[in-house]
Design a protein around this motif. Structure first.
Motif, short mmCIF file in Angstrom:
data_model
loop_
_atom_site.label_atom_id
_atom_site.label_comp_id
_atom_site.label_asym_id
_atom_site.label_seq_id
_atom_site.Cartn_x
_atom_site.Cartn_y
_atom_site.Cartn_z
N ASP A 28 0.82 -1.22 0.00
CA ASP A 28 0.00 0.00 0.00
C ASP A 28 0.85 1.28 0.00
OD1 ASP A 28 0.90 0.02 2.63
OD2 ASP A 28 -1.10 0.07 3.53
N GLU A 31 0.32 3.00 -3.32
CA GLU A 31 -1.04 3.37 -3.69
C GLU A 31 -1.37 4.76 -3.14
OE1 GLU A 31 -2.51 1.50 -5.73
OE2 GLU A 31 -1.23 -0.27 -5.54
N GLU A 33 -4.06 6.38 -2.97
CA GLU A 33 -5.31 6.41 -2.19
C GLU A 33 -5.09 5.94 -0.76
OE1 GLU A 33 -8.32 7.71 -2.66
OE2 GLU A 33 -7.32 8.59 -4.40
N HIS A 65 4.66 6.52 -10.62
CA HIS A 65 4.20 5.35 -11.38
C HIS A 65 4.77 5.46 -12.79
CE1 HIS A 65 1.65 1.99 -12.44
NE2 HIS A 65 1.15 2.67 -13.45
#
Length: 243
Positions: A28, A31, A33, A65
């Protein structure tokens, strides 16, 4: 301090991280979010890189990314052909950044990276420490801060990397950061360490020159750009390269 490389493999990919910076890195972390939910997402931008500034247990970092550019992006987007873990864009850049740090060169220290397999393809992400209070060279140019003195510092910066055989695949004014104390070179996707040679070093410099001209550094005419910016940059570059 030497980097302590660790790899955590999972069912769909792997995470490579510096255990000296953080003893454990979870999926995570990659990520945005997840960082938003815990109040750690400071800034997020789109574009080719998909960059987010995140507040991690290791400090403020940049999460990127990997995305393709140009015409191939329409077909492949953020996917790359799988050729093995060590050949993923993320693992290669992470390790190059580790070598840059070990050489004492001013880059963005690596924190962690990962790849995720999708059949014959993979996607990838990279986390580096954020360089605080920095502007890009492009921003300095736009605000009128880029002068002969700063151009000399840019020349010295590039020469230090070239002297160590560090080749930047996309040397442009957006990938040079300027702070009050130091200049940094960032974004080493597809970069590598190679035998120093005048051919690739000069080609790298010309790429930077094209970037500056494209961004308006020669708006007052080519002779003025040559005299006030490019000559000081090359002068300091050559002096530092020979030092």
């Amino acid at each position: 301090m030497a980097m302590q490389e660790r790899i955590r493999e999972g069912a769909t990919g792997a995470i490579l991280f510096d255990a000296e910076v953080s003893p454990q890195v979870e999926d995570d972390w990659f990520e945005p979010e997840a960082w938003r939910e815990r109040g750690g997402l400071r800034q997020q931008s789109g574009g080719r890189g998909g960059v987010a500034i995140i507040d991690t247990p290791a400090g403020e970092c940049v999460l990127r990314h990997y995305r393709r550019g140009g015409m191939v992006a329409r077909l492949m987007g953020d996917r790359y052909l799988w050729k093995g873990a060590d050949l993923t864009r993320s693992f290669k850049e992470f390790r190059l950044l580790g070598r840059i740090a070990a050489l004492g060169l001013p880059g963005a220290p690596p924190v962690a990276c990962r790849y995720r397999r999708h059949g014959m393809f993979y996607t990838a992400d990279l986390i580096t420490r954020r360089i605080a209070n920095a502007q890009t060279l492009a921003e300095c140019l736009a605000s009128g801060r880029l002068d002969g003195e700063m151009a000399e510092l840019v020349g010295a910066l590039v020469a230090r990397f070239h002297r160590a055989g560090i080749w930047h695949a996309d040397l442009n004014a957006h990938n040079i950061l300027v702070t009050d104390d130091e200049l940094y070179l960032i974004d080493f996707d597809r970069g590598r360490q190679r035998e120093p040679a005048d051919s690739w070093q000069q080609a790298n410099l010309l790429r930077l020159r094209r970037s500056l001209v494209k961004l308006g550094a020669a708006a007052q005419g080519e002779p003025a750009f040559e005299e006030t910016l490019w000559k000081p940059l090359v002068y300091r570059y050559e002096r530092t390269l020979r030092a």
